[in-house]
Scaffold this active site. Sequence first.
Site, PDB file in Angstrom:
ATOM      1  N   HIS A 197      21.014  70.528 -73.493  1.00 16.33           N
ATOM      2  CA  HIS A 197      20.760  69.468 -74.480  1.00 16.33           C
ATOM      3  C   HIS A 197      19.984  68.293 -73.874  1.00 16.33           C
ATOM      4  CE1 HIS A 197      24.586  67.717 -72.827  1.00 16.33           C
ATOM      5  NE2 HIS A 197      23.946  66.592 -73.036  1.00 16.33           N
ATOM      6  N   ASP A 257      25.186  75.737 -72.575  1.00 15.43           N
ATOM      7  CA  ASP A 257      24.566  74.423 -72.361  1.00 15.43           C
ATOM      8  C   ASP A 257      24.119  74.234 -70.915  1.00 15.43           C
ATOM      9  OD1 ASP A 257      23.539  72.013 -73.106  1.00 15.43           O
ATOM     10  OD2 ASP A 257      25.461  70.974 -73.273  1.00 15.43           O
ATOM     11  N   SER A 310      24.923  63.369 -68.433  1.00 11.90           N
ATOM     12  CA  SER A 310      24.859  64.800 -68.743  1.00 11.90           C
ATOM     13  C   SER A 310      23.966  65.528 -67.739  1.00 11.90           C
ATOM     14  CB  SER A 310      24.327  65.017 -70.158  1.00 11.90           C
ATOM     15  OG  SER A 310      25.235  64.524 -71.107  1.00 11.90           O
TER      16      SER A 310
END
Length: 442
Positions: A176, A206, A285
């Site tokens: 993402h 992911d 992230s």
Amino acid sequence: MAAAATSSSSAAACFLSPCAPPRRPRHFLRHLARAAATKPAPAAARPTSSSSISLALPSPWPWARRRLGDLAVPAEAAGRVLSTAAGSLIVALASAALILGDPAAASAFVVATPRKLQADELATVRLFQENTPSVVYITNLAVRQDAFTLDVLEVPQGSGSGFVWDKGGHIVTNFHVIRGASDLRVTLADQSVYEAQVVGFDQDKDVAVLSIKAPKDKLRPIPVGVSADLLVGQKVFAIGNPFGLDHTLTTGVISGLRREISSAATGRPIQDVIQTDAAINPGNSGGPLLDSSGNLIGVNTAIYSPSGASSGVGFSIPVDTVGGIVDQLIKFGKVTRPILGIKFAPDQSVEQLGLSGVLVLDAPPNGPAGKAGLQATKRDPYGRLILGDIITSVNGTKVTNGSDLYRILDQCKVGETVMVEVLRGDHKEKIPVVLEPKPDES
């Protein structure tokens, strides 16, 4: 101490004030003499006595114009007096130099105390220094067209973190973080910037792998650990770029293990996720989660927060899961994962029907389930809904929802035949299905 303070204030007054000295303060030498002297010596023997000392102290003050020998001060006590007076004079000189505007002169009298850190602080500092060069800053660029000039511009649409996987220039991050990017830029710890190409990604877990062409001496792969033996309560460290603040260190502990979250891209569940209270914010992230030895144990992926900022509940994909995915992406550019080839109804819809299992909404004829004969949900000529097959177990393992089905399929291989038990109407059937690879994703 009283003598030192009196001498210090007197010396400072010599530098700072032209005022006359006090008339006759209480002399401290007399008290020292009274405390130390045991028996007065004859006047004739005083000058030659080895236990006393005779000193002349020139002074502009009348009360100080006398000899120490007249006070019968022992040599040891006189030495202490002189040492104390000398120390007081040094302090007074340093203070006067500071006040008169000469800090260089005063610095010679100041001894800096070295900074002392505890053992755990030193370990944290060392961990950060050793692992920071492995963490990178990733900028996601997108092409936009100016509404007035119609010029095509490349603007940042997001950012995140990543880390160096090997000397070949492979960078690991979350999918993402790079989703929807037209171009990607990777900034190393020394602030050098490189264009990055996508090697491959796995939307379901992911995870994404990038590649940069950087000198090998600038690439420091992160040490890879093991996540199978983690324990709740052990210390962890997260390094990333929250809100664009590069190379930020946060600490915490493992709050929970074997959690389950959904992939931000496909909604497919990710199992065995690590929960931590180390602060993870937007921009973290893709960054590494490290144990106290500085080894990689997870990839920071998501947080649970109503506000969007850290609330003490963060999630990291375990390194044991990430390692296998990264190896496949580097070798083949994709992850080969088996599928049944169906679309199924949300779990809430099945619960509302009072049933347990996975309701098949669609089973394309060219997919594994369609070829095996699984029936999809449809409508009759009158528009009434006819429920399709409801999967209740696979290879004897009970299936109550979509997460259970995905968990079973993750343990299977492409080409493997699985026995699918379905509820069709009012009876159950067992149907063998040959699993096929997931179609390529663009």
